[in-house]
Design an enzyme around this catalytic site. Structure first.
Site, PDB file in Angstrom:
ATOM      1  N   HIS A 181       3.630  -2.524   3.005  1.00 17.51           N
ATOM      2  CA  HIS A 181       3.635  -1.138   2.524  1.00 17.51           C
ATOM      3  C   HIS A 181       4.823  -0.837   1.623  1.00 17.51           C
ATOM      4  O   HIS A 181       5.890  -1.420   1.776  1.00 17.51           O
ATOM      5  CB  HIS A 181       3.629  -0.162   3.716  1.00 17.51           C
ATOM      6  CG  HIS A 181       2.344  -0.190   4.469  1.00 17.51           C
ATOM      7  ND1 HIS A 181       2.107  -1.116   5.447  1.00 17.51           N
ATOM      8  CD2 HIS A 181       1.218   0.551   4.349  1.00 17.51           C
ATOM      9  CE1 HIS A 181       0.872  -0.924   5.923  1.00 17.51           C
ATOM     10  NE2 HIS A 181       0.316   0.072   5.276  1.00 17.51           N
ATOM     11  N   ASP A 208       0.815  -1.216   0.000  1.00 17.86           N
ATOM     12  CA  ASP A 208       0.000   0.000   0.000  1.00 17.86           C
ATOM     13  C   ASP A 208       0.852   1.271   0.000  1.00 17.86           C
ATOM     14  O   ASP A 208       2.000   1.270   0.455  1.00 17.86           O
ATOM     15  CB  ASP A 208      -0.876   0.045   1.263  1.00 17.86           C
ATOM     16  CG  ASP A 208      -2.033  -0.945   1.188  1.00 17.86           C
ATOM     17  OD1 ASP A 208      -2.027  -1.821   0.302  1.00 17.86           O
ATOM     18  OD2 ASP A 208      -2.928  -0.850   2.044  1.00 17.86           O
ATOM     19  N   HIS A 228      -4.772   9.516   0.959  1.00 20.65           N
ATOM     20  CA  HIS A 228      -4.720   8.685   2.158  1.00 20.65           C
ATOM     21  C   HIS A 228      -5.483   9.291   3.332  1.00 20.65           C
ATOM     22  O   HIS A 228      -5.077   9.225   4.491  1.00 20.65           O
ATOM     23  CB  HIS A 228      -3.269   8.393   2.562  1.00 20.65           C
ATOM     24  CG  HIS A 228      -3.102   7.040   3.187  1.00 20.65           C
ATOM     25  ND1 HIS A 228      -3.213   6.835   4.538  1.00 20.65           N
ATOM     26  CD2 HIS A 228      -2.884   5.830   2.642  1.00 20.65           C
ATOM     27  CE1 HIS A 228      -3.032   5.551   4.780  1.00 20.65           C
ATOM     28  NE2 HIS A 228      -2.846   4.912   3.648  1.00 20.65           N
TER      29      HIS A 228
HETATM   30 ZN   LIG Z   1      -2.481   2.968   3.246  1.00 21.95          ZN
END
Ligand SMILES: [Zn+2]
Length: 262
Positions: free
Chosen positions: A218, A72, A127
């Site tokens: 991530h 992500d 985000h």
């Molecule tokens: Zn995120």
């Protein structure tokens, strides 16, 4: 407040209490209804996915020894290329949930993710925490990124992941029914963003993984790839899972969905 205004307000309060009471005794809506009207304001992702099994997914088939790696918050110019190098070497295809903002900053890296055979999903524009935003704003977050990705990738993405995994049932309904997405969560949280030691990421993943797992990692901005525990641990994560008999697929393969619409 005048006497009259007070009376009017009292009547409004009584009406809203009465309607509130009606809502409380209304039956829970069915997941397969054509036009459900969500009224569960604060459900956890596991509850949302249970209520809406065709809209939201936290994992795939528990009887097949496959897992999906997801990264992500990219693309970024250091983490993402380093992750891509490892995935190429290990012959693994993964799913990247990217923000619109980062995609505009690093279009070539976004394109590289696609060219190397990985999947790309919408992870909002900047985000934002959806739990703190009204529906009008979350709609903008999804649509802005949808337009950016469609322009850059040539297709409309169909997988969405909410920042922090936070979203309400109304937002879920909006993202699925209005924006044409499936919402993807995870059942394995590597907590890699705060791990200092690559080994702890490996241990955290191995302790939670099951057949059908969606693993959250991530692609965060770093100064040097060697400082990043996600990157350091990734070859070990892949080999350890392979040793346990797992194969790697993208989210759409795991869930048998189409990752892009026309
Ligand atoms: Zn995120």
């Amino acid at each position: 407040m005048s006497r009259n205004a007070f009376r009017k307000r009292s009547i409004r309060v009584m009406i809203s209490l009465f309607l509130g009471g009606l809502l409380m005794v209304a039956p829970a809506h069915s997941t397969s209804a054509a036009q459900p009207s969500p009224h569960h304001p604060d459900l956890k992702p596991t509850q949302l996915a249970q209520l809406h099994p065709d809209w939201m997914f936290l994992h795939g088939d528990r009887s097949i020894r496959e897992v999906a790696l997801t990264f992500d918050d990219g693309p970024d110019p250091i983490s993402t290329p380093a992750i891509l190098e490892i995935l190429k070497k290990e012959r693994v295809h993964a799913t990247f949930f990217v923000t619109g903002k980062q995609s505009l900053r690093y279009p070539q890296i976004l394109k590289r993710i696609q060219t190397e055979g990985h999947e790309i999903g919408n992870h909002s524009y900047d985000h934002a925490n959806f739990k703190k935003l009204p529906l009008s704003q979350t709609q903008g977050e999804v649509e802005q990124t949808d337009r950016i990705l469609k322009e850059m990738l040539g297709h409309k993405p169909t997988l969405f992941r909410a920042p922090y995994g936070n979203l309400s049932e109304d937002q879920l309904q909006q993202i699925v029914l209005r924006e044409g997405y499936k919402v993807i969560g995870w059942d394995v949280d590597s907590i890699d963003w705060k791990a200092k030691n690559p080994n702890s990421i490996v241990q955290t993943i191995l302790a939670q993984v099951h057949p059908g797992s969606i693993i959250l990692e991530h692609s965060l901005p770093v100064k040097e790839a060697k400082q990043n525990a996600t990157i350091q641990s990734l070859p070990v994560v892949i080999r350890s899972l392979r040793d346990q008999g797992y194969t790697f697929v993208t989210v759409s393969q795991l869930l048998q969905l189409d990752p892009y619409a026309d």
